[in-house]
Design an enzyme around this catalytic site. Sequence first.
Site, PDB file in Angstrom:
ATOM      1  N   ASP A  22       0.862  -1.092   0.118  1.00 41.68           N
ATOM      2  CA  ASP A  22      -0.148   0.052  -0.043  1.00 41.68           C
ATOM      3  C   ASP A  22       0.737   1.076  -0.088  1.00 41.68           C
ATOM      4  O   ASP A  22       0.498   2.377   0.727  1.00 41.68           O
ATOM      5  CB  ASP A  22      -1.032   0.024   1.457  1.00 41.68           C
ATOM      6  N   LYS A 131      -6.333  -5.192  -3.353  1.00 40.72           N
ATOM      7  CA  LYS A 131      -6.992  -5.761  -2.221  1.00 40.72           C
ATOM      8  C   LYS A 131      -8.024  -4.896  -1.474  1.00 40.72           C
ATOM      9  O   LYS A 131      -7.955  -3.834  -1.980  1.00 40.72           O
ATOM     10  CB  LYS A 131      -5.938  -6.255  -1.238  1.00 40.72           C
ATOM     11  N   CYS A 164      -1.992  -3.253   7.795  1.00 35.90           N
ATOM     12  CA  CYS A 164      -1.980  -4.095   6.469  1.00 35.90           C
ATOM     13  C   CYS A 164      -0.847  -4.766   6.303  1.00 35.90           C
ATOM     14  O   CYS A 164      -0.951  -6.128   6.081  1.00 35.90           O
ATOM     15  CB  CYS A 164      -2.118  -3.282   5.286  1.00 35.90           C
TER      16      CYS A 164
END
Length: 225
Positions: A22, A131, A164
Amino acid sequence: MLPARPEPLPVDPKTTAVIVIDMQNAYASPGGYLDLAGFDISGAAKVTHEIKGVLEVARSAGMTVIYFQNGWDDGYVEAGGPGSPNWWKSNALKTMRARPELQGKLLARGQWDYELVDDLTPQPGDIRLHKTRYSGFFNSQLDSVLRARGIRHLVFTGIATNVCVESTLRDGFMLEYFGTVLEDATHQAGPDFVQKAALFNIETFFGWVSTTADFKGTFGQLAPG
């Protein structure tokens, strides 16, 4: 052997993937979601620099590089409605509800917020996956991509360590993947103690913790073979 805590471990480049979690404008750029939601992103620039160096070494050593981008469709169907705990706990969704002028701008595919930061543009041969929840294993192609390539070891970088990154590493542990996080190539969402707590959890229960210097020192002289 890769120096790590709680002990060094053997890592074969041919069966290793570096996972970039991310590194989007949402999490690493001023004006992105984390910044707008009130989180401190002052460490993100250094993390970006460290990841860039790690990826150069990883590619030269023949490792697989996988980028994740977190977010949803522009209508936020994938985010879930009030029947989903994600609707209640996602700080991006809560920020948009509190500030309606941001609706449709945060973590929506096609928006600036969703895009990877400029300094970490994927290179030919890199893999990019999408995701919709904290874990990169949830409803994604990650497991099949890894198994098809014989990958057994995952080296984690990115943001946020306690959300995450840790979620994906934990799920990988349950699926028999060896997970190592490079602590100075990650950054937390929250106070400094959150980073320490996440790293403690990882090295004590779920994987290993190393550094970018040790990673580059171990693999920097290797050529793919």
